[in-house]
Scaffold this motif. Structure first.
Motif, PDB file in Angstrom:
ATOM      1  N   ALA A 171      -6.744  -3.380  -6.723  1.00  0.00           N
ATOM      2  CA  ALA A 171      -7.968  -2.808  -6.154  1.00  0.00           C
ATOM      3  C   ALA A 171      -7.649  -1.562  -5.325  1.00  0.00           C
ATOM      4  O   ALA A 171      -8.354  -0.548  -5.415  1.00  0.00           O
ATOM      5  CB  ALA A 171      -8.699  -3.847  -5.301  1.00  0.00           C
ATOM      6  N   HIS A 172      -6.592  -1.629  -4.559  1.00  0.00           N
ATOM      7  CA  HIS A 172      -6.179  -0.485  -3.743  1.00  0.00           C
ATOM      8  C   HIS A 172      -5.810   0.707  -4.619  1.00  0.00           C
ATOM      9  O   HIS A 172      -6.286   1.824  -4.413  1.00  0.00           O
ATOM     10  CB  HIS A 172      -5.007  -0.881  -2.839  1.00  0.00           C
ATOM     11  N   MET A 173      -4.971   0.471  -5.623  1.00  0.00           N
ATOM     12  CA  MET A 173      -4.535   1.564  -6.493  1.00  0.00           C
ATOM     13  C   MET A 173      -5.716   2.124  -7.277  1.00  0.00           C
ATOM     14  O   MET A 173      -5.836   3.347  -7.420  1.00  0.00           O
ATOM     15  CB  MET A 173      -3.439   1.088  -7.446  1.00  0.00           C
ATOM     16  N   TYR A 174      -6.596   1.272  -7.745  1.00  0.00           N
ATOM     17  CA  TYR A 174      -7.796   1.720  -8.456  1.00  0.00           C
ATOM     18  C   TYR A 174      -8.588   2.709  -7.591  1.00  0.00           C
ATOM     19  O   TYR A 174      -8.949   3.795  -8.040  1.00  0.00           O
ATOM     20  CB  TYR A 174      -8.662   0.509  -8.828  1.00  0.00           C
ATOM     21  N   ARG A 175      -8.871   2.316  -6.353  1.00  0.00           N
ATOM     22  CA  ARG A 175      -9.649   3.183  -5.448  1.00  0.00           C
ATOM     23  C   ARG A 175      -8.934   4.500  -5.177  1.00  0.00           C
ATOM     24  O   ARG A 175      -9.564   5.567  -5.164  1.00  0.00           O
ATOM     25  CB  ARG A 175      -9.921   2.459  -4.131  1.00  0.00           C
ATOM     26  N   GLU A 176      -7.630   4.426  -4.933  1.00  0.00           N
ATOM     27  CA  GLU A 176      -6.869   5.645  -4.597  1.00  0.00           C
ATOM     28  C   GLU A 176      -6.844   6.628  -5.769  1.00  0.00           C
ATOM     29  O   GLU A 176      -7.032   7.832  -5.574  1.00  0.00           O
ATOM     30  CB  GLU A 176      -5.443   5.283  -4.178  1.00  0.00           C
ATOM     31  N   VAL A 177      -6.609   6.140  -6.972  1.00  0.00           N
ATOM     32  CA  VAL A 177      -6.574   7.029  -8.141  1.00  0.00           C
ATOM     33  C   VAL A 177      -7.977   7.547  -8.438  1.00  0.00           C
ATOM     34  O   VAL A 177      -8.150   8.743  -8.714  1.00  0.00           O
ATOM     35  CB  VAL A 177      -5.964   6.314  -9.373  1.00  0.00           C
ATOM     36  N   GLN A 178      -8.979   6.682  -8.382  1.00  0.00           N
ATOM     37  CA  GLN A 178     -10.357   7.095  -8.637  1.00  0.00           C
ATOM     38  C   GLN A 178     -10.773   8.209  -7.683  1.00  0.00           C
ATOM     39  O   GLN A 178     -11.382   9.189  -8.094  1.00  0.00           O
ATOM     40  CB  GLN A 178     -11.294   5.889  -8.495  1.00  0.00           C
ATOM     41  N   GLU A 192       0.837  -1.199   0.000  1.00  0.00           N
ATOM     42  CA  GLU A 192       0.000   0.000   0.000  1.00  0.00           C
ATOM     43  C   GLU A 192       0.871   1.248   0.000  1.00  0.00           C
ATOM     44  O   GLU A 192       0.593   2.223  -0.696  1.00  0.00           O
ATOM     45  CB  GLU A 192      -0.939   0.015   1.198  1.00  0.00           C
ATOM     46  N   ARG A 193       1.930   1.215   0.782  1.00  0.00           N
ATOM     47  CA  ARG A 193       2.848   2.357   0.851  1.00  0.00           C
ATOM     48  C   ARG A 193       3.483   2.612  -0.511  1.00  0.00           C
ATOM     49  O   ARG A 193       3.599   3.757  -0.948  1.00  0.00           O
ATOM     50  CB  ARG A 193       3.923   2.087   1.902  1.00  0.00           C
ATOM     51  N   CYS A 194       3.848   1.541  -1.193  1.00  0.00           N
ATOM     52  CA  CYS A 194       4.436   1.669  -2.521  1.00  0.00           C
ATOM     53  C   CYS A 194       3.428   2.268  -3.504  1.00  0.00           C
ATOM     54  O   CYS A 194       3.765   3.176  -4.273  1.00  0.00           O
ATOM     55  CB  CYS A 194       4.933   0.315  -3.012  1.00  0.00           C
ATOM     56  N   ASN A 195       2.186   1.759  -3.486  1.00  0.00           N
ATOM     57  CA  ASN A 195       1.156   2.313  -4.361  1.00  0.00           C
ATOM     58  C   ASN A 195       1.002   3.813  -4.143  1.00  0.00           C
ATOM     59  O   ASN A 195       0.943   4.591  -5.098  1.00  0.00           O
ATOM     60  CB  ASN A 195      -0.196   1.634  -4.099  1.00  0.00           C
ATOM     61  N   LEU A 196       0.913   4.220  -2.888  1.00  0.00           N
ATOM     62  CA  LEU A 196       0.718   5.640  -2.585  1.00  0.00           C
ATOM     63  C   LEU A 196       1.934   6.471  -2.960  1.00  0.00           C
ATOM     64  O   LEU A 196       1.798   7.595  -3.458  1.00  0.00           O
ATOM     65  CB  LEU A 196       0.360   5.817  -1.108  1.00  0.00           C
ATOM     66  N   TRP A 197       3.129   5.931  -2.762  1.00  0.00           N
ATOM     67  CA  TRP A 197       4.346   6.633  -3.145  1.00  0.00           C
ATOM     68  C   TRP A 197       4.362   6.868  -4.656  1.00  0.00           C
ATOM     69  O   TRP A 197       4.650   7.980  -5.123  1.00  0.00           O
ATOM     70  CB  TRP A 197       5.560   5.827  -2.683  1.00  0.00           C
ATOM     71  N   LEU A 198       4.021   5.835  -5.427  1.00  0.00           N
ATOM     72  CA  LEU A 198       3.979   5.982  -6.886  1.00  0.00           C
ATOM     73  C   LEU A 198       2.903   6.990  -7.299  1.00  0.00           C
ATOM     74  O   LEU A 198       3.142   7.841  -8.164  1.00  0.00           O
ATOM     75  CB  LEU A 198       3.714   4.624  -7.540  1.00  0.00           C
ATOM     76  N   LEU A 199       1.739   6.916  -6.665  1.00  0.00           N
ATOM     77  CA  LEU A 199       0.658   7.842  -6.998  1.00  0.00           C
ATOM     78  C   LEU A 199       1.024   9.273  -6.644  1.00  0.00           C
ATOM     79  O   LEU A 199       0.851  10.188  -7.457  1.00  0.00           O
ATOM     80  CB  LEU A 199      -0.628   7.420  -6.283  1.00  0.00           C
ATOM     81  N   TYR A 200       1.540   9.506  -5.454  1.00  0.00           N
ATOM     82  CA  TYR A 200       1.889  10.872  -5.045  1.00  0.00           C
ATOM     83  C   TYR A 200       3.019  11.439  -5.903  1.00  0.00           C
ATOM     84  O   TYR A 200       3.041  12.628  -6.201  1.00  0.00           O
ATOM     85  CB  TYR A 200       2.269  10.920  -3.566  1.00  0.00           C
ATOM     86  N   THR A 201       3.940  10.587  -6.320  1.00  0.00           N
ATOM     87  CA  THR A 201       5.007  11.035  -7.218  1.00  0.00           C
ATOM     88  C   THR A 201       4.414  11.495  -8.544  1.00  0.00           C
ATOM     89  O   THR A 201       4.801  12.536  -9.086  1.00  0.00           O
ATOM     90  CB  THR A 201       6.032   9.905  -7.439  1.00  0.00           C
ATOM     91  N   ALA A 202       3.459  10.738  -9.072  1.00  0.00           N
ATOM     92  CA  ALA A 202       2.799  11.126 -10.316  1.00  0.00           C
ATOM     93  C   ALA A 202       1.974  12.398 -10.127  1.00  0.00           C
ATOM     94  O   ALA A 202       2.010  13.309 -10.974  1.00  0.00           O
ATOM     95  CB  ALA A 202       1.916   9.986 -10.813  1.00  0.00           C
ATOM     96  N   LEU A 203       1.244  12.500  -9.027  1.00  0.00           N
ATOM     97  CA  LEU A 203       0.420  13.680  -8.770  1.00  0.00           C
ATOM     98  C   LEU A 203       1.266  14.948  -8.649  1.00  0.00           C
ATOM     99  O   LEU A 203       0.788  16.041  -8.968  1.00  0.00           O
ATOM    100  CB  LEU A 203      -0.419  13.478  -7.509  1.00  0.00           C
ATOM    101  N   ALA A 204       2.512  14.807  -8.217  1.00  0.00           N
ATOM    102  CA  ALA A 204       3.401  15.970  -8.097  1.00  0.00           C
ATOM    103  C   ALA A 204       3.658  16.621  -9.454  1.00  0.00           C
ATOM    104  O   ALA A 204       3.999  17.797  -9.528  1.00  0.00           O
ATOM    105  CB  ALA A 204       4.719  15.561  -7.442  1.00  0.00           C
ATOM    106  N   LEU A 205       3.466  15.867 -10.533  1.00  0.00           N
ATOM    107  CA  LEU A 205       3.639  16.403 -11.885  1.00  0.00           C
ATOM    108  C   LEU A 205       2.400  17.142 -12.368  1.00  0.00           C
ATOM    109  O   LEU A 205       2.419  17.796 -13.399  1.00  0.00           O
ATOM    110  CB  LEU A 205       3.973  15.278 -12.862  1.00  0.00           C
ATOM    111  N   GLY A 206       1.315  17.020 -11.622  1.00  0.00           N
ATOM    112  CA  GLY A 206       0.051  17.679 -11.961  1.00  0.00           C
ATOM    113  C   GLY A 206      -1.074  16.676 -12.033  1.00  0.00           C
ATOM    114  O   GLY A 206      -0.970  15.688 -12.759  1.00  0.00           O
ATOM    115  N   VAL A 207      -2.138  16.946 -11.290  1.00  0.00           N
ATOM    116  CA  VAL A 207      -3.258  16.011 -11.227  1.00  0.00           C
ATOM    117  C   VAL A 207      -3.849  15.774 -12.608  1.00  0.00           C
ATOM    118  O   VAL A 207      -4.324  14.680 -12.914  1.00  0.00           O
ATOM    119  CB  VAL A 207      -4.316  16.489 -10.210  1.00  0.00           C
TER     120      VAL A 207
END
Length: 80
Positions: free
Chosen positions: A59-66, A23-38
């Motif tokens: 499923a976790h990454m799907y929910r977080e990005v959605q 979960e931490r890895c998913n969020l780290w990857l997502l937040y890194t991408a979001l830093a470039l612009g939502v």
């Protein structure tokens, strides 16, 4: 991803007690991408819609990005 899990401790420090590394890895990857612009973040997944083997999967990454962007494309493997 396994490579991200190896790099992550260097970037974020040791895993806190009780935290799930996937979960931490998913969020780290997502937040890194979001830093470039939502507006630049898209999540495309090839997935059967199942819960997986545990926390931190598709499923976790799907929910977080959605929740954060609403920009998710799900290719349902059950329909292929």
């Amino acid at each position: 991803s396994p490579a991200a899990l190896r790099i992550m401790p260097t970037e974020l420090g040791p895993l806190p007690d009780g935290a799930n590394p996937f979960e931490r890895c998913n969020l780290w990857l997502l937040y890194t991408a979001l830093a470039l612009g939502v507006d630049k973040v898209r999540f495309i997944c090839l997935w059967d819609g199942g819960g997986g083997d545990g926390p931190g999967g598709t499923a976790h990454m799907y929910r977080e990005v959605q929740e954060r962007t609403g920009r998710v494309t799900w290719i349902d493997t059950r329909s292929l």
